[in-house]
Write an enzyme that holds these catalytic residues in place. Structure first.
Site, PDB file in Angstrom:
ATOM      1  N   CYS A  56      -9.164  10.292  16.444  1.00 25.29           N
ATOM      2  CA  CYS A  56     -10.401   9.761  15.882  1.00 25.29           C
ATOM      3  C   CYS A  56     -10.149   8.641  14.874  1.00 25.29           C
ATOM      4  O   CYS A  56     -10.914   7.669  14.813  1.00 25.29           O
ATOM      5  CB  CYS A  56     -11.251  10.864  15.274  1.00 25.29           C
ATOM      6  SG  CYS A  56     -10.445  11.846  13.985  1.00 25.29           S
ATOM      7  N   ASP A 196     -19.436   7.951  16.103  1.00 19.88           N
ATOM      8  CA  ASP A 196     -18.462   9.040  16.148  1.00 19.88           C
ATOM      9  C   ASP A 196     -17.551   8.862  17.360  1.00 19.88           C
ATOM     10  O   ASP A 196     -18.025   8.828  18.498  1.00 19.88           O
ATOM     11  CB  ASP A 196     -19.226  10.367  16.237  1.00 19.88           C
ATOM     12  CG  ASP A 196     -18.344  11.583  16.067  1.00 19.88           C
ATOM     13  OD1 ASP A 196     -17.154  11.521  16.421  1.00 19.88           O
ATOM     14  OD2 ASP A 196     -18.852  12.622  15.602  1.00 19.88           O
ATOM     15  N   HIS A 198     -15.522  10.923  18.770  1.00 20.33           N
ATOM     16  CA  HIS A 198     -15.090  12.175  19.395  1.00 20.33           C
ATOM     17  C   HIS A 198     -15.665  12.403  20.793  1.00 20.33           C
ATOM     18  O   HIS A 198     -15.446  13.457  21.387  1.00 20.33           O
ATOM     19  CB  HIS A 198     -15.426  13.360  18.490  1.00 20.33           C
ATOM     20  CG  HIS A 198     -14.653  13.350  17.203  1.00 20.33           C
ATOM     21  ND1 HIS A 198     -15.080  12.652  16.090  1.00 20.33           N
ATOM     22  CD2 HIS A 198     -13.477  13.921  16.856  1.00 20.33           C
ATOM     23  CE1 HIS A 198     -14.203  12.800  15.109  1.00 20.33           C
ATOM     24  NE2 HIS A 198     -13.226  13.576  15.554  1.00 20.33           N
TER      25      HIS A 198
END
Length: 253
Positions: A56, A196, A198
């Site tokens: 990440c 994000d 992820h």
């Protein structure tokens, strides 16, 4: 240092400001400020590396690098047509894409599944783009759930327009912040725009189209306006805010 040759991973999709519609204003005097310009959304497996569980930080740094690269290109186009040319941006020869995970690891002297922290962002941003970062540290996520912390982010987006990297310890997930929605009268209505990394769709983004990847990111909340409760009160947080030289801040107006 020589630049990076080659093209961007085909599954790292391009996003344009304001990225998402602003949240509905639920009170008087609400205001919304976002990063400006375009960037590429890098996420788990957007190339040929399955980096779930450690990537990440790398993906967030790559997204921020893309903002700097694309901005440099747009400013060059703007100044080429301007009556009075602004000071030239630093040039990285042959920089046509962002550093890969392996290239970032080589630059930082790490390998394998070693994860990167927010503090690591300064090295590639300085090396490839001669860009400094301003850091802000918060002892608890509760300290980010305040109007004072929102004012710090709002000022940054207005002055520099760059994405902000955020990460902590208990909450060790690195993300990019792309904007703030501020209700000066009610913190419960305030939001941060989160990108994000992820999301995992399979290697090379599952070979989906850019529209399909964007729809997946929005529908699953990887690109979303999030409440301030996103920040865990058990975790400390660091923010990395890329800074533009004063001469370049005129282009943010």
């Amino acid at each position: 240092m020589a630049g990076l040759e080659g093209e961007c991973p085909p599954a790292a999709i391009r996003l344009s400001s304001p990225f998402l519609p602003a949240p509905p204003s639920q009170g008087k005097d609400c205001r919304t400020v976002t990063a400006t310009g375009d960037l590429l959304y890098y996420y788990y497996g957007c190339d040929d590396t399955d980096d779930r569980g450690f990537g990440c930080g790398y993906r967030t740094i790559s997204s921020i690098c893309s903002w700097l690269r694309l901005r440099r290109s747009s400013i060059h186009q703007l100044t080429a047509a301007a009556v009075v040319e602004a000071p030239a941006l630093p040039v990285v020869p042959d920089m046509k894409r962002e550093p890969s995970i392996k290239e970032l690891q080589a630059l930082l002297g790490v390998s394998g599944t070693h994860w990167l922290s927010t503090l690591d962002a300064v090295v590639p941003l300085d090396t490839y783009y001669q860009t400094d970062c301003k850091y802000a540290s918060f002892a608890s996520g509760a300290d980010l759930q305040t109007h004072a912390s929102l004012a710090t982010l709002e000022t940054h987006f207005r002055m520099h327009g760059s994405p902000v990297m955020v990460g902590g310890n208990v909450d060790a997930s690195a993300r990019a912040l792309l904007g703030v929605h501020v209700d000066p009268h009610n913190l419960a209505n305030c939001r941060v725009l989160v990108l994000d990394p992820h999301m995992y769709l399979g290697l090379h983004g599952g070979r989906l189209t850019a529209d399909e990847i964007y729809d997946a990111a929005v529908s699953h909340g990887y690109l979303a306006w999030r409440p301030l409760s996103l920040f865990d009160s058990r975790s400390f947080y660091n923010l990395a805010m890329p800074q533009l030289p004063r001469q370049q801040q005129q282009h943010m107006k």
